[in-house]
Each structure stands twice: as C-alpha cells, then as structure tokens.
Design an enzyme around this catalytic site. Sequence first.
Site, PDB file in Angstrom:
ATOM      1  N   HIS A 179      65.345 -89.626-104.468  1.00  0.00           N
ATOM      2  CA  HIS A 179      65.898 -90.795-103.776  1.00  0.00           C
ATOM      3  C   HIS A 179      64.817 -91.701-103.219  1.00  0.00           C
ATOM      4  CE1 HIS A 179      69.658 -88.398-103.950  1.00  0.00           C
ATOM      5  NE2 HIS A 179      70.035 -89.568-104.388  1.00  0.00           N
ATOM      6  N   GLU A 214      78.358 -85.894-112.227  1.00  0.00           N
ATOM      7  CA  GLU A 214      76.951 -85.536-112.016  1.00  0.00           C
ATOM      8  C   GLU A 214      76.740 -84.039-111.828  1.00  0.00           C
ATOM      9  OE1 GLU A 214      75.450 -87.893-108.767  1.00  0.00           O
ATOM     10  OE2 GLU A 214      77.241 -87.619-107.584  1.00  0.00           O
ATOM     11  N   ASN A 221      71.017 -88.483-112.957  1.00  0.00           N
ATOM     12  CA  ASN A 221      69.914 -87.912-112.157  1.00  0.00           C
ATOM     13  C   ASN A 221      70.291 -86.509-111.680  1.00  0.00           C
ATOM     14  OD1 ASN A 221      69.139 -90.512-112.477  1.00  0.00           O
ATOM     15  ND2 ASN A 221      69.547 -91.135-110.380  1.00  0.00           N
ATOM     16  N   ASP A 222      71.472 -86.409-111.093  1.00  0.00           N
ATOM     17  CA  ASP A 222      71.908 -85.088-110.643  1.00  0.00           C
ATOM     18  C   ASP A 222      72.343 -84.220-111.817  1.00  0.00           C
ATOM     19  OD1 ASP A 222      71.518 -84.762-107.839  1.00  0.00           O
ATOM     20  OD2 ASP A 222      72.938 -86.389-107.549  1.00  0.00           O
ATOM     21  N   CYS A 244      75.369 -94.883-114.258  1.00  0.00           N
ATOM     22  CA  CYS A 244      74.600 -95.464-113.151  1.00  0.00           C
ATOM     23  C   CYS A 244      73.352 -94.627-112.859  1.00  0.00           C
ATOM     24  CB  CYS A 244      75.459 -95.611-111.906  1.00  0.00           C
ATOM     25  SG  CYS A 244      76.081 -94.052-111.297  1.00  0.00           S
TER      26      CYS A 244
HETATM   27  C1  PEP Z   1      72.783 -89.808-110.039  1.00  0.00           C
HETATM   28  O1  PEP Z   1      72.788 -88.663-109.568  1.00  0.00           O
HETATM   29  O2  PEP Z   1      72.550 -90.049-111.231  1.00  0.00           O
HETATM   30  C2  PEP Z   1      73.053 -90.972-109.181  1.00  0.00           C
HETATM   31  C3  PEP Z   1      73.167 -92.183-109.685  1.00  0.00           C
HETATM   32  O3  PEP Z   1      73.172 -90.751-107.845  1.00  0.00           O
HETATM   33  P1  PEP Z   1      71.909 -90.513-106.889  1.00  0.00           P
HETATM   34  O4  PEP Z   1      70.667 -90.846-107.664  1.00  0.00           O
HETATM   35  O5  PEP Z   1      72.086 -91.383-105.710  1.00  0.00           O
HETATM   36  O6  PEP Z   1      72.006 -89.053-106.570  1.00  0.00           O
HETATM   37 MG    MG Z   2      73.649 -88.287-107.645  1.00  0.00          MG
END
Ligand code: PEP
Ligand code: MG
Length: 569
Positions: free
Chosen positions: A198, A428, A451-452, A499
């Site tokens: 983050h 995710e 990402n997660d 996203c």
């Molecule tokens: C993700 O996990 O891909 C996401 C967009 O959320 P964050 O990066 O805020 O965990």
């Molecule tokens: Mg996430």
Amino acid sequence: MTETAEKQSVILKGIIGSPGACLARAYVFRKRIEVKRVEIAPDQVDAELERYNAAVRMTATDIQNLRRKAEERHGEKYAAIFDSHLLMLEDPQFGPKLVARLKKELVNVESIVRDTVDQLHKAFSAIEDPYLRERAIDIKDVGGRLLRHLMGLQGPAAEIGDEPYVLVAQEVTPSEMLDFAKGGLQGICLDTGGATSHVAILAGALGIPSVFGLSNFSLVARTGDQILLDTRRECRLVHNPDADEIARFNASVENTGSEKVLSDTTADGWRLHIAANIVRSEELPLLEPLKIKRIGLFRSEFIFMESVDLPSEKFQTEVYTRVVEAAPEMAVLRTIDIGSDKPLRYVPLAHEENPAMGFRSVRFSLARPDIFEPQLRAMIRAAQHGNCRIIFPMVSVPAELAALDELYRRIVDEVKPAKVPEWGIMLEVPSAVFMLADIARYTRYISLGTNDLLQFFFAVDRTNEKLAGLADMMSLPFLRLMGQCVAEAQKHGIRVGICGEMASDPLGFITLLGLGVDEFSMRPAALKNIMALIPQLNRVQVRGIVQSMLMNPPDDHDCRAFLQANFPL
Ligand code: PEP
Ligand code: MG
C-alpha cells in the site's frame, strides 16, 4: 566543492514501487529513536533540565497546532484527543517522576525519557480495558515527539530546511506516509516493502517515485546526502551521484517530451472503459488532462487513516460526492479495507499473528456496524450525484455475501434514495474464484483485486521484499487462474473489471484484454502508458494470441517472453 560531491557515488539495486524521477536530499527517518545512555556530572543537571523543559514547551506547541487543525476539520469532539496528549505531558507519572530520576541517576535526559516512555507503553499495552489500552498509542506518540525535540530530530522541515527531500527509512506505514506527503516529499527509498504494497500504491497516487527492498540503505544514508532516483523505465538509485551522473539525469528529464497518441479505443475500434484508482480526492485534478471520466477504485480507508478519529458521516458524504461528481461516467467506491498494514490509530485491534489474513476489510466492517453503516449511508447519498457502484473488499466466504446483501437492503430502506447504486465485490481471495455461482445470486459485478489475489494465491506476502520475485502475475499458474475466473464469471453473466496493479502493467493489461476484460482501472501514473498502448492493439488479434497461449503454453512456460515477442512494446 560541496560536502556531498566529496562522497563516493554508489549505485543501488531495488524493487520499483512507483515510477518517476527526482534528485533531492535524503531525509532519513528512524521510527524508533534509539538513545545512548551517557553519564553526566551533578553540575550538568540544571542544563539537562533546561533542555527538557524547552523540549516540553515545543512538544506542547506541536500538540496545540495539531489540536487546532483537528478542530477545523472534524470539530471540537475530535480535537479533544489532543487535550489528553497535553495532559500526559503534565502527568505526575511522567514529568515530575522523570525529573526525579534525572537528579538521582545522573544520566542524559533523553535516555530517561526513552526509558520512561517504554515502561509506560508496556504497562498500558497490557491493560485489558480497550479504552485505557488505547492510551499506549498516545504515550508512544507524545514520547516520540518529545525525543525528537530533545535530539533535534524534528522532521524533514527542521532538519533539511524547506528543501524537497527523498524519504529514506527502514519501513513506513501508509499513515506515516500521509504525514510525510504534506511536506516537500519527492521520492521514497525503503529497506523493506514490495511493489504492490500500500505504500507503493500511495506513492504512485502522490505521483512520486519509490523504490523498495534496499536491505540496510537507511543505516548507511545520512540526512542531507544527495539521492538520485529514476524509476521511469528501470530502477536507478544513486547515493551521492557525481557531476556526470547528475548532468545525464538532468538531460534525461528534459528530453521526455515526445508525445504519443493516447486513446481508449483499440486499433479495431473497440472502446475500453479506462479508469483511475485513487486514494484521495486531491488526485482528481490529475485526471482532467487525460480526459478520464471514471474512477474504478476509490480506496476509502485513506480518509479514515488521515483522520484523528472516525470521520463523520457528513464529512464522508462530502468527499464521496466530490469523487462521484469528478467521474461522471462511473465512480466505484470501495468500503474501508482497514486492518493488516492499514490500521487506524484510534481503533485499537488485538494483536494477530497473520494480520493480512486476519480481522480486516469486510470482516472488520461487518463486525463494526457503528463504522460500516454510516459509511454505507454516506456512499449511497453521494451516489445520487452521478453514476456510482459500491464494492466490498476481501469477500472470502459465501456467508459474507448474504450478510452484505441483508445489511445493504436495510441501509437502502433507511436512506430511501431515488437511485439505488449497484453493489459488487472485489475478487481478491482465491476462494472467491470458486464462489462465482454464489456471487451471481447477489451481484453481477466483480472487480479483480490482483494485488491481494496474487499474494493469497502464492502465499507470498506482498509487503515482503525478500519474496518479491516469487509471486509473478505473469506466471502461468496465475494466468490460468485469471483465465478460469474471467471465463466462469462471464458464464454466470457477471461483468468483470480489474483494479489491481495487473492493469497498470502493459503485459498484464494485454493478457486481461485477451481474456475479455474491458473495464480497467489503474494508478494514475500508469494511465498515459496504457492509453498510448491501446490504439496499437487489435483486440481480436490479442484475444487469439492470449487464448492460444493459455491453451498451448510456451515450452518454457515463460508467458512474459512469449507476449513480449508477440507485442513489441
Ligand atoms: C488489490 O488487492 O488488488 C486491490 C486493488 O486492493 P488493495 O491494493 O488496496 O489491497
Ligand atoms: Mg486488496
């Protein structure tokens, strides 16, 4: 000759967190201020006391200023938190006890402050009562401020003047980053951290370069050293660059003007929905020159992290409304993803061994209706000003879908909006890939949080720089997961957006386009690059190449090289 010009120029390797380029002085941030215990003579006691009293006065002024700002933003109730910080400075367990120890032990005052703060922090952290336990955070906060004043470490402004600076640290939390972002922050160099952490996302949101995984750079660098950081193409970090290096850098920054055609429509005329991920409404003006009218992810938790206490429903409504109005085609608001690396200073959470897989995100929200319900009301009200969807992060079991649906209906009933915004989920967690039939019973929209998803799929902590190479979004197992997920979602009539950071990576973008995704949300810094790529791509051709790659993978399973060979970028 300047002091830095005499220092040896050193080139370092790291992991790119966000793209950009800067040349500025280092500000080395040490989270825990270590203090040496030094004996003093009895005739030095008065001078130590004077230093202590001056530091207390400066700390009190800091706290009063913070109080004033909190009052302006959140009202008197929230400002009162700082009164308790002021009271702590006057607490008999603190000042007077500390002065008595100084006189008795005859050591430098900062070592006694360090010791007293550690003891009080330990004692308060062990208290059962959550309210009192929360005071441990205040003690650390006030103690840290006091020590910084005593040791002349008052932060970048006091240490390197008003100059722009590159933050160098072992690690920083996203909320600490938000504090730094208020000054002349130009770039970030961290010993730890990963590209999809983050902090990296926040650095991207602030439009500044960042580099992670620098081992012990923060121990080597000194505040005031010169740092050249260029992460536009590859990672170039130079500690104390020499004159040639600086000249080359300056020339490269000046020569970046070649303008490419930017478009959201592929060469074969397919218009894609291109959106931005943002974490703060202050980023909205950045989107205007690119004519972006969509926000595909508003990470609402950052409003909570920037506040000194829970942001009011009214304040939240105002912020969400600004986001919705700035994105007339679509604004996707995500409810808070609190916990793990995004704690709230004013909501103490119990210690967990694995916080990334712990009490966070929608698990936290569902357990805290006092926080979740006002947020939903604020989002639904804001949605009346445009086109808006609400998404829930980290849904991992079917029961959460039912609970969210029930709660959402109740809140809609209460708010009685003219338009009911659609809700969807972020996909995710790998389990959700196998829950698409359940998901389709409640919603027809998912947003891929790669990402997660990547960190849970490979069991590789996204913030751990030592594991950075292990979780590759372009590796065959992950691409197979994505392929299966998108196909299964489409079978159930679910629209798929993305996203996660995969949308910001040219090869990740091409793969997703080939799988049939047409809604892409990415960090603002990636928009130009991707919008320059889109008009060069033929969607039908991309589909053919990607689908056949997944059906008949290259012999060496190197999908990255395969796509690079097919799409010279
Ligand atoms: C993700 O996990 O891909 C996401 C967009 O959320 P964050 O990066 O805020 O965990
Ligand atoms: Mg996430």
